[in-house]
Design a protein around this motif. Structure first.
Motif, PDB file in Angstrom:
ATOM      1  N   GLY A   1     -68.165 -93.941 -14.577  1.00 38.36           N
ATOM      2  CA  GLY A   1     -67.294 -92.911 -14.030  1.00 38.36           C
ATOM      3  C   GLY A   1     -66.713 -93.311 -12.695  1.00 38.36           C
ATOM      4  N   ARG A   2     -67.549 -93.911 -11.862  1.00 41.87           N
ATOM      5  CA  ARG A   2     -67.078 -94.366 -10.553  1.00 41.87           C
ATOM      6  C   ARG A   2     -66.000 -95.440 -10.704  1.00 41.87           C
ATOM      7  NH1 ARG A   2     -69.519 -93.634  -5.567  1.00 41.87           N
ATOM      8  NH2 ARG A   2     -71.336 -92.725  -6.633  1.00 41.87           N
ATOM      9  N   ALA A   3     -66.150 -96.286 -11.709  1.00 39.56           N
ATOM     10  CA  ALA A   3     -65.191 -97.373 -11.904  1.00 39.56           C
ATOM     11  C   ALA A   3     -63.808 -96.873 -12.294  1.00 39.56           C
ATOM     12  CB  ALA A   3     -65.718 -98.335 -12.970  1.00 39.56           C
ATOM     13  N   LEU A   4     -63.735 -95.679 -12.902  1.00 36.17           N
ATOM     14  CA  LEU A   4     -62.409 -95.185 -13.315  1.00 36.17           C
ATOM     15  C   LEU A   4     -61.700 -94.370 -12.232  1.00 36.17           C
ATOM     16  CD1 LEU A   4     -62.292 -91.906 -14.116  1.00 36.17           C
ATOM     17  CD2 LEU A   4     -63.527 -92.703 -16.109  1.00 36.17           C
ATOM     18  N   LEU A   5     -62.385 -94.046 -11.136  1.00 36.72           N
ATOM     19  CA  LEU A   5     -61.754 -93.233 -10.095  1.00 36.72           C
ATOM     20  C   LEU A   5     -60.453 -93.839  -9.576  1.00 36.72           C
ATOM     21  CD1 LEU A   5     -64.770 -91.943  -7.943  1.00 36.72           C
ATOM     22  CD2 LEU A   5     -63.575 -90.791  -9.811  1.00 36.72           C
ATOM     23  N   PRO A   6     -60.382 -95.171  -9.353  1.00 38.91           N
ATOM     24  CA  PRO A   6     -59.115 -95.719  -8.844  1.00 38.91           C
ATOM     25  C   PRO A   6     -57.939 -95.549  -9.798  1.00 38.91           C
ATOM     26  CG  PRO A   6     -60.929 -97.259  -8.469  1.00 38.91           C
ATOM     27  CD  PRO A   6     -61.448 -96.193  -9.377  1.00 38.91           C
ATOM     28  N   GLU A   7     -58.216 -95.299 -11.072  1.00 41.39           N
ATOM     29  CA  GLU A   7     -57.137 -95.131 -12.041  1.00 41.39           C
ATOM     30  C   GLU A   7     -56.538 -93.731 -12.003  1.00 41.39           C
ATOM     31  OE1 GLU A   7     -58.471 -96.283 -15.904  1.00 41.39           O
ATOM     32  OE2 GLU A   7     -59.556 -98.030 -15.162  1.00 41.39           O
ATOM     33  N   ALA A   8     -57.246 -92.773 -11.425  1.00 43.66           N
ATOM     34  CA  ALA A   8     -56.734 -91.404 -11.336  1.00 43.66           C
ATOM     35  C   ALA A   8     -55.768 -91.285 -10.164  1.00 43.66           C
ATOM     36  CB  ALA A   8     -57.887 -90.421 -11.166  1.00 43.66           C
ATOM     37  N   ASP A   9     -54.764 -90.454 -10.331  1.00 46.51           N
ATOM     38  CA  ASP A   9     -53.792 -90.271  -9.251  1.00 46.51           C
ATOM     39  C   ASP A   9     -54.417 -89.569  -8.049  1.00 46.51           C
ATOM     40  OD1 ASP A   9     -51.826 -91.478 -10.765  1.00 46.51           O
ATOM     41  OD2 ASP A   9     -51.032 -89.590 -11.546  1.00 46.51           O
ATOM     42  N   ASN A  10     -55.375 -88.678  -8.309  1.00 46.66           N
ATOM     43  CA  ASN A  10     -56.014 -87.913  -7.244  1.00 46.66           C
ATOM     44  C   ASN A  10     -57.501 -87.753  -7.547  1.00 46.66           C
ATOM     45  OD1 ASN A  10     -53.442 -86.604  -5.764  1.00 46.66           O
ATOM     46  ND2 ASN A  10     -53.129 -86.455  -7.985  1.00 46.66           N
ATOM     47  N   VAL A  11     -58.313 -87.759  -6.500  1.00 47.43           N
ATOM     48  CA  VAL A  11     -59.738 -87.450  -6.615  1.00 47.43           C
ATOM     49  C   VAL A  11     -60.034 -86.342  -5.608  1.00 47.43           C
ATOM     50  CG1 VAL A  11     -62.107 -88.278  -6.395  1.00 47.43           C
ATOM     51  CG2 VAL A  11     -60.340 -89.791  -7.334  1.00 47.43           C
ATOM     52  N   ILE A  12     -60.474 -85.198  -6.103  1.00 50.76           N
ATOM     53  CA  ILE A  12     -60.769 -84.042  -5.262  1.00 50.76           C
ATOM     54  C   ILE A  12     -62.274 -83.829  -5.287  1.00 50.76           C
ATOM     55  CG2 ILE A  12     -60.164 -81.666  -4.748  1.00 50.76           C
ATOM     56  CD1 ILE A  12     -57.754 -83.547  -5.020  1.00 50.76           C
ATOM     57  N   THR A  13     -62.904 -83.725  -4.123  1.00 53.30           N
ATOM     58  CA  THR A  13     -64.357 -83.631  -4.068  1.00 53.30           C
ATOM     59  C   THR A  13     -64.783 -82.866  -2.812  1.00 53.30           C
ATOM     60  OG1 THR A  13     -66.393 -84.939  -4.276  1.00 53.30           O
ATOM     61  CG2 THR A  13     -64.610 -85.903  -2.948  1.00 53.30           C
ATOM     62  N   THR A  14     -66.040 -83.023  -2.423  1.00 54.81           N
ATOM     63  CA  THR A  14     -66.548 -82.375  -1.209  1.00 54.81           C
ATOM     64  C   THR A  14     -66.106 -83.157   0.027  1.00 54.81           C
ATOM     65  OG1 THR A  14     -68.589 -83.680  -1.246  1.00 54.81           O
ATOM     66  CG2 THR A  14     -68.592 -81.593  -2.471  1.00 54.81           C
ATOM     67  N   VAL A  15     -66.277 -82.555   1.187  1.00 57.10           N
ATOM     68  CA  VAL A  15     -65.936 -83.243   2.437  1.00 57.10           C
ATOM     69  C   VAL A  15     -66.790 -84.499   2.583  1.00 57.10           C
ATOM     70  CG1 VAL A  15     -65.980 -83.058   4.952  1.00 57.10           C
ATOM     71  CG2 VAL A  15     -65.128 -81.149   3.572  1.00 57.10           C
ATOM     72  N   ALA A  16     -68.102 -84.383   2.372  1.00 61.77           N
ATOM     73  CA  ALA A  16     -68.982 -85.541   2.489  1.00 61.77           C
ATOM     74  C   ALA A  16     -68.638 -86.592   1.442  1.00 61.77           C
ATOM     75  CB  ALA A  16     -70.444 -85.111   2.352  1.00 61.77           C
ATOM     76  N   GLY A  17     -68.317 -86.151   0.227  1.00 59.84           N
ATOM     77  CA  GLY A  17     -67.935 -87.086  -0.820  1.00 59.84           C
ATOM     78  C   GLY A  17     -66.645 -87.810  -0.505  1.00 59.84           C
ATOM     79  N   GLY A  18     -65.700 -87.095   0.070  1.00 53.58           N
ATOM     80  CA  GLY A  18     -64.447 -87.735   0.458  1.00 53.58           C
ATOM     81  C   GLY A  18     -64.664 -88.839   1.473  1.00 53.58           C
ATOM     82  N   ARG A  19     -65.589 -88.601   2.418  1.00 50.90           N
ATOM     83  CA  ARG A  19     -65.901 -89.647   3.404  1.00 50.90           C
ATOM     84  C   ARG A  19     -66.552 -90.849   2.735  1.00 50.90           C
ATOM     85  NH1 ARG A  19     -67.620 -85.187   6.859  1.00 50.90           N
ATOM     86  NH2 ARG A  19     -69.769 -85.587   6.187  1.00 50.90           N
TER      87      ARG A  19
END
Length: 263
Positions: free
Chosen positions: A78-96
């Motif tokens: 799942g982590r490997a496919l994140l760069p393929e998504a146009d947007n990743v929306i998550t928590t503040v800590a996760g965004g950091r």
């Protein structure tokens, strides 16, 4: 009302398609068999693989990531496919932690997405508490997400996220009009912490749904991992004694099979 196609891929992972939008929740695509540590002596084994392979996914406009630090919500594939998504929306800590283009939202903050030919999408982060009182420093930040778009402002699609039933979560029912909810259940427990629970049990889900008055309640994240203590049968038992409108709202999705839901 809008026809929304939802595919439950397994665990917390669902593909949500409507009005030209394609959203993916909590991507988990590793094969079964591996044991993952969650910190502080807790761990779980993945016992079922995804019902849809990564290669079968359509282009994803946004990943709605309730939290990035537990493998049952974001595993290696799942982590490997994140760069393929146009947007990743998550928590503040996760965004950091994720960096790059990941957007971290605090509870009740709003983020908007736009694309040609589709209605503007409003994403509201909702509060979660992934464990008993005072556990947040240990279990970390988690978010739910409410989705609204033009013509759909009075019937939000809500992903609850991994949470117990707390006053903050009950507040969702007073602040949002929820038409459809993807409800994270499973009553997560770990041997090291005994009877303490880290997600809602069936009766908690019933109580929350009685407050929400949603027309459709879709259980997710109750199967596929060894740390769940309640599966489908226990959830069904809890909803069987709920108010008639709550019983009628319960909708089970067959893994990997798209279902069109009127939201």
């Amino acid at each position: 009302m809008t026809d929304v196609r939802i595919t439950h891929i397994g665990g917390p992972t669902a593909l949500i398609e409507f009005e030209g939008w394609c959203l993916l929740t909590d991507p988990t695509f590793d094969p079964p068999g591996r044991r993952y540590g969650f910190g502080w002596g807790s761990a779980s084994t993945k016992v079922a693989g995804p019902a849809v392979a990564v290669a079968e996914l359509p282009p994803v406009d946004a990943v709605l990531l309730t939290h990035d630090h537990h493998a049952d919500n974001l595993d290696d594939a799942g982590r490997a496919l994140l760069p393929e998504a146009d947007n990743v929306i998550t928590t503040v800590a996760g965004g950091r932690r994720l960096g790059g283009s990941a957007v971290g939202l605090s509870p009740w903050s709003i983020y908007s997405l736009e694309k040609p030919g589709s209605p503007a999408l409003k994403i509201t982060a909702t509060p979660c508490r992934h464990g008993p009182p005072l556990s947040r420093p240990i279990t970390g930040e988690v978010a739910g997400f409410a989705l609204e778009w033009q013509g759909q402002e009075e019937s939000a699609l809500w992903i609850s996220g991994d949470t117990v039933l707390s006053s903050d979560v009950r507040e969702v029912a007073t602040r949002l009009d929820v038409g459809t909810v993807l409800l994270h259940l499973g009553a997560v427990q770990f041997p090291i912490t005994g009877r303490l629970r880290y997600t809602m049990a069936g009766p908690d889900g019933v109580e929350l749904c009685e407050l929400l008055r949603a027309q459709t309640v879709i259980p997710v994240h109750y199967e596929g991992w060894s740390h769940f203590t309640q599966g489908r049968s226990a959830i069904e038992e809890a909803f069987a004694v709920a108010a008639p409108e709550v019983r009628a709202a319960l909708l089970w999705l067959e893994l990997g099979i798209p279902k069109t839901v009127e939201v």
